[in-house]
Design an enzyme around this catalytic site. Structure first.
Site, PDB file in Angstrom:
ATOM      1  N   HIS A   5      33.253  41.208  37.019  1.00 14.74           N
ATOM      2  CA  HIS A   5      33.730  41.590  35.682  1.00 14.74           C
ATOM      3  C   HIS A   5      34.181  43.053  35.677  1.00 14.74           C
ATOM      4  O   HIS A   5      35.239  43.396  35.138  1.00 14.74           O
ATOM      5  CB  HIS A   5      32.612  41.429  34.648  1.00 14.74           C
ATOM      6  CG  HIS A   5      32.302  40.015  34.282  1.00 14.74           C
ATOM      7  ND1 HIS A   5      33.268  39.072  33.985  1.00 14.74           N
ATOM      8  CD2 HIS A   5      31.113  39.376  34.130  1.00 14.74           C
ATOM      9  CE1 HIS A   5      32.689  37.917  33.674  1.00 14.74           C
ATOM     10  NE2 HIS A   5      31.379  38.086  33.760  1.00 14.74           N
ATOM     11  N   HIS A  39      28.500  38.566  40.246  1.00 10.53           N
ATOM     12  CA  HIS A  39      29.105  38.088  38.996  1.00 10.53           C
ATOM     13  C   HIS A  39      29.457  39.280  38.101  1.00 10.53           C
ATOM     14  O   HIS A  39      30.582  39.377  37.593  1.00 10.53           O
ATOM     15  CB  HIS A  39      28.111  37.147  38.288  1.00 10.53           C
ATOM     16  CG  HIS A  39      28.552  36.674  36.944  1.00 10.53           C
ATOM     17  ND1 HIS A  39      28.929  35.368  36.710  1.00 10.53           N
ATOM     18  CD2 HIS A  39      28.672  37.311  35.743  1.00 10.53           C
ATOM     19  CE1 HIS A  39      29.258  35.228  35.435  1.00 10.53           C
ATOM     20  NE2 HIS A  39      29.100  36.397  34.830  1.00 10.53           N
ATOM     21  N   GLU A  40      28.500  40.176  37.927  1.00 12.41           N
ATOM     22  CA  GLU A  40      28.726  41.328  37.047  1.00 12.41           C
ATOM     23  C   GLU A  40      29.722  42.321  37.647  1.00 12.41           C
ATOM     24  O   GLU A  40      30.567  42.884  36.938  1.00 12.41           O
ATOM     25  CB  GLU A  40      27.399  42.021  36.733  1.00 12.41           C
ATOM     26  CG  GLU A  40      26.421  41.172  35.937  1.00 12.41           C
ATOM     27  CD  GLU A  40      26.964  40.724  34.586  1.00 12.41           C
ATOM     28  OE1 GLU A  40      27.815  41.436  34.012  1.00 12.41           O
ATOM     29  OE2 GLU A  40      26.539  39.652  34.115  1.00 12.41           O
TER      30      GLU A  40
END
Length: 199
Positions: free
Chosen positions: A65, A61-62
Site C-alpha cells: 500500500h 501487504h502494508e
C-alpha cells in the site's frame, strides 16, 4: 503516465519501523496461540513459523500500500492502532483471530477513485502472490518444513480474501468502487486459493 517508485522517496522513520515490528510480532503471536490450541509453550514453538507466514504477509501487504501510494506522489506511513491490537489479543483468547493492528495512512491532495482503488488492490494482490509462492514452495520442500510453507499459502489466501470483502474500510470496498470487474477477478482468485487450502 505514472512513474515507477523512486526508492529515494521511500522512507521509514523510527516510529513507523517500531509500529510495523510491534504489529508483526503481535499478529504472529496471536495466530501462533490460536494454532497451538491456546497452549503457550506450543505457541512459542510455532512463533517462528507464524512470523514467516502471517507476519511477513501482513508486513508486505502494508508496504505494498505504501509503495503504491508513493508511486502516485502521496506521502504514506504505517501507523499502529492500539485498539486493533488489543482486539486481536482478546479474540485470540476466545480461540479465533480478528485483527486490525494498523494501517497505512496516506496524505496529499484529493485521491481519485481509480488511484485509491489501485493503492487498495496492492495489499491483497501481494497476499495472492505470496500465497502462490508459498504453495509452490510447499510442493518441493520436505516434511515438516513444507507444512510451514502450506500454512503461509493458507493464511495469505485468507488475508487476501478477507481484505477484498467490499465493506466499510476494507480494501475491497475501494477496489469495487474503482472497478467491479477487477474486484471480481481478484476476489475470485483469493476465494479459489482459500477454498483449495481447505481441501
Amino acid at each position: 503516465m505514472v512513474p515507477y517508485v523512486n526508492m529515494n522517496m521511500v522512507r521509514f522513520n523510527r516510529e513507523e519501523v517500531r509500529d510495523i515490528l510491534v504489529s508483526m510480532v503481535v499478529i504472529a503471536g496471536v495466530f501462533a496461540y490460536v494454532f497451538s490450541g491456546k497452549n503457550i509453550q506450543t505457541a512459542l514453538v510455532l512463533l517462528p513459523a507464524t512470523l514467516i507466514t502471517v507476519g511477513l504477509g501482513f508486513v508486505l501487504h502494508e508496504i505494498a500500500h505504501k509503495l503504491m501510494a508513493i508511486r502516485y506522489g502521496f506521502w504514506a506511513e504505517y501507523r499502529l492502532w492500539l485498539e486493533g491490537l488489543l482486539l486481536a489479543l482478546v479474540t485470540a483468547y476466545f480461540g479465533f483471530v480478528f485483527a486490525a493492528p494498523g494501517a497505512v495512512y496516506i496524505h496529499g491532495n484529493y485521491i481519485e477513485r481509480d488511484v485509491n482503488g489501485k493503492i487498495s488492490l496492492a495489499g491483497p494482490l501481494t497476499n495472492i502472490i505470496l500465497a502462490i509462492m508459498f504453495l509452490m514452495v510447499s510442493t518441493v520442500l520436505p516434511s515438516p518444513i513444507n507444512q510451514v510453507a502450506f500454512l503461509g499459502y493458507a493464511v495469505n489466501s485468507f488475508l487476501a480474501l478477507f481484505n477484498l470483502i467490499p465493506l466499510a474500510v476494507l480494501d475491497g470496498a475501494k477496489v469495487f468502487r474503482w472497478n467491479p470487474l477487477i474486484w471480481l477477478l481478484a476476489a475470485a482468485a483469493a476465494f479459489g486459493l482459500t477454498f483449495n487450502s481447505m481441501l
